[in-house]
Design a protein around this motif. Sequence first.
Motif, PDB file in Angstrom:
ATOM      1  N   TYR A  28      52.669 -58.730 -14.950  1.00 21.71           N
ATOM      2  CA  TYR A  28      53.343 -58.565 -13.658  1.00 21.71           C
ATOM      3  C   TYR A  28      54.413 -59.642 -13.524  1.00 21.71           C
ATOM      4  O   TYR A  28      54.158 -60.820 -13.770  1.00 21.71           O
ATOM      5  N   ARG A  48      57.905 -61.279 -11.265  1.00 26.13           N
ATOM      6  CA  ARG A  48      58.713 -61.382 -10.045  1.00 26.13           C
ATOM      7  C   ARG A  48      59.899 -62.278 -10.369  1.00 26.13           C
ATOM      8  O   ARG A  48      59.709 -63.381 -10.907  1.00 26.13           O
ATOM      9  N   TYR A  93      63.713 -63.909  -8.784  1.00 23.60           N
ATOM     10  CA  TYR A  93      64.629 -64.065  -7.665  1.00 23.60           C
ATOM     11  C   TYR A  93      65.535 -65.273  -7.915  1.00 23.60           C
ATOM     12  O   TYR A  93      65.138 -66.244  -8.567  1.00 23.60           O
ATOM     13  N   PRO A 116      64.629 -60.348  -4.240  1.00 23.88           N
ATOM     14  CA  PRO A 116      63.552 -60.455  -5.226  1.00 23.88           C
ATOM     15  C   PRO A 116      63.374 -59.151  -5.997  1.00 23.88           C
ATOM     16  O   PRO A 116      63.781 -58.083  -5.540  1.00 23.88           O
ATOM     17  N   TYR A 117      62.769 -59.259  -7.143  1.00 27.41           N
ATOM     18  CA  TYR A 117      62.462 -58.074  -7.947  1.00 27.41           C
ATOM     19  C   TYR A 117      61.031 -58.185  -8.416  1.00 27.41           C
ATOM     20  O   TYR A 117      60.612 -59.221  -8.955  1.00 27.41           O
ATOM     21  N   LEU A 118      60.267 -57.126  -8.203  1.00 30.48           N
ATOM     22  CA  LEU A 118      58.851 -57.101  -8.562  1.00 30.48           C
ATOM     23  C   LEU A 118      58.627 -55.980  -9.557  1.00 30.48           C
ATOM     24  O   LEU A 118      59.094 -54.860  -9.371  1.00 30.48           O
ATOM     25  N   CYS A 174      52.985 -63.263 -12.670  1.00 36.44           N
ATOM     26  CA  CYS A 174      51.990 -63.376 -11.607  1.00 36.44           C
ATOM     27  C   CYS A 174      50.719 -62.592 -11.901  1.00 36.44           C
ATOM     28  O   CYS A 174      50.701 -61.678 -12.713  1.00 36.44           O
ATOM     29  N   TYR A 196      50.818 -59.638  -7.344  1.00 37.71           N
ATOM     30  CA  TYR A 196      51.663 -58.446  -7.422  1.00 37.71           C
ATOM     31  C   TYR A 196      51.307 -57.434  -6.330  1.00 37.71           C
ATOM     32  O   TYR A 196      52.178 -56.930  -5.619  1.00 37.71           O
ATOM     33  N   TYR A 246      52.342 -58.565  -2.665  1.00 39.56           N
ATOM     34  CA  TYR A 246      53.767 -58.445  -2.374  1.00 39.56           C
ATOM     35  C   TYR A 246      54.237 -56.998  -2.450  1.00 39.56           C
ATOM     36  O   TYR A 246      55.148 -56.603  -1.728  1.00 39.56           O
ATOM     37  N   LYS A 247      53.621 -56.207  -3.278  1.00 37.80           N
ATOM     38  CA  LYS A 247      54.015 -54.800  -3.391  1.00 37.80           C
ATOM     39  C   LYS A 247      53.704 -54.036  -2.111  1.00 37.80           C
ATOM     40  O   LYS A 247      54.448 -53.146  -1.705  1.00 37.80           O
ATOM     41  N   ILE A 272      58.247 -60.839   1.403  1.00 37.82           N
ATOM     42  CA  ILE A 272      58.549 -61.637   0.218  1.00 37.82           C
ATOM     43  C   ILE A 272      58.833 -63.081   0.596  1.00 37.82           C
ATOM     44  O   ILE A 272      58.425 -64.006  -0.065  1.00 37.82           O
TER      45      ILE A 272
END
Length: 317
Positions: free
Chosen positions: A186, A188, A190, A219-221, A263, A268, A271-272, A278
């Motif tokens: 996983y 993340r 930013y 951010p990008y997950l 993470c 994950y 935050y998802k 975020i």
Amino acid sequence: LPSHTPENFKAMKQTTAILYGFICLILFSSCEKEVSLPSQNSEKLVVLSYISPQKPTINVFVSTSRPYYGVTTETDPSIGMIDNATVTIFNGSTTATIPWNATQKQYALSSTLLPFPISEGTSYTLQVSTPDMGSVSAQTSIPKPISGAKFSFLGIQKNIETDYGSKIDLFTYQFSVPNAPSQGTYYRFYPTLQINSMSPTTFGIDNASTNNNPAYGDPYLQEYTPSISVSSERKLDLAKKYDSGKTPSLGTSLSHTGYFISCSKEYYLFYKTAPHNIGIQYNDLITNFENLYSNINGGYGVFAGYNEVTLTADSTY
């Protein structure tokens, strides 16, 4: 779901009639008549804690869930705060107690005082016990850090938008990771931006003062699975807002930082299920967590581990 039996339909009709009567009673009552609010007996403990080898302190925020009605933390920040809990962290062989920090208004323990390291591949258990609301617990582990990461500043689009007299610049970054992660990984990502030698009157996109403080970008997950072709590159933007149109002078030095976070699954999923959180603040979490992922057994919130790699780039305005 209940089956659609005649008894159920009868009960539904009765319930509808009761609700209709209740609504009519309110509508035709005097405007000055007070209606009693429902009782609230479902408060639970709210626990928020992230651990990482890079964090110098273990912080644990403990409170109670915010009620739907009445006084909230916006009018009284002390509502729901719990300062008499016993908070411990366990690494499988040793237990450490995390004391209350009155200045930070949370439980905190420096990593230098921890009798064991926070390290990759290790699982940890957090236990919170209170005199009045019982105990809750949660587990997490620390994943391996991302290796081979690359970060670059691609450029800036100036004055993309004017917001009530304030100008906005758009900074763009590229994040690259090796294209061969393992299943169950996983991520993340930013970016952050530090504008050096800016006056105290400059503000970030969230209207908070950014003098000596970085502005945060999108951010990008991501979850990797073998069935998905994961791109090794990802472009992310950071919108920087300047109060009253006071943009930096030409030649002002800029410091860019890319955060590559590997993470845990708990991190994950939390935050998802709450993408708008975020950049969440601790006080915002004294709320109802029914629609959020939580790994706190018997309560709300999250206890999650992560590993972080940061890369930097410099430029001028």
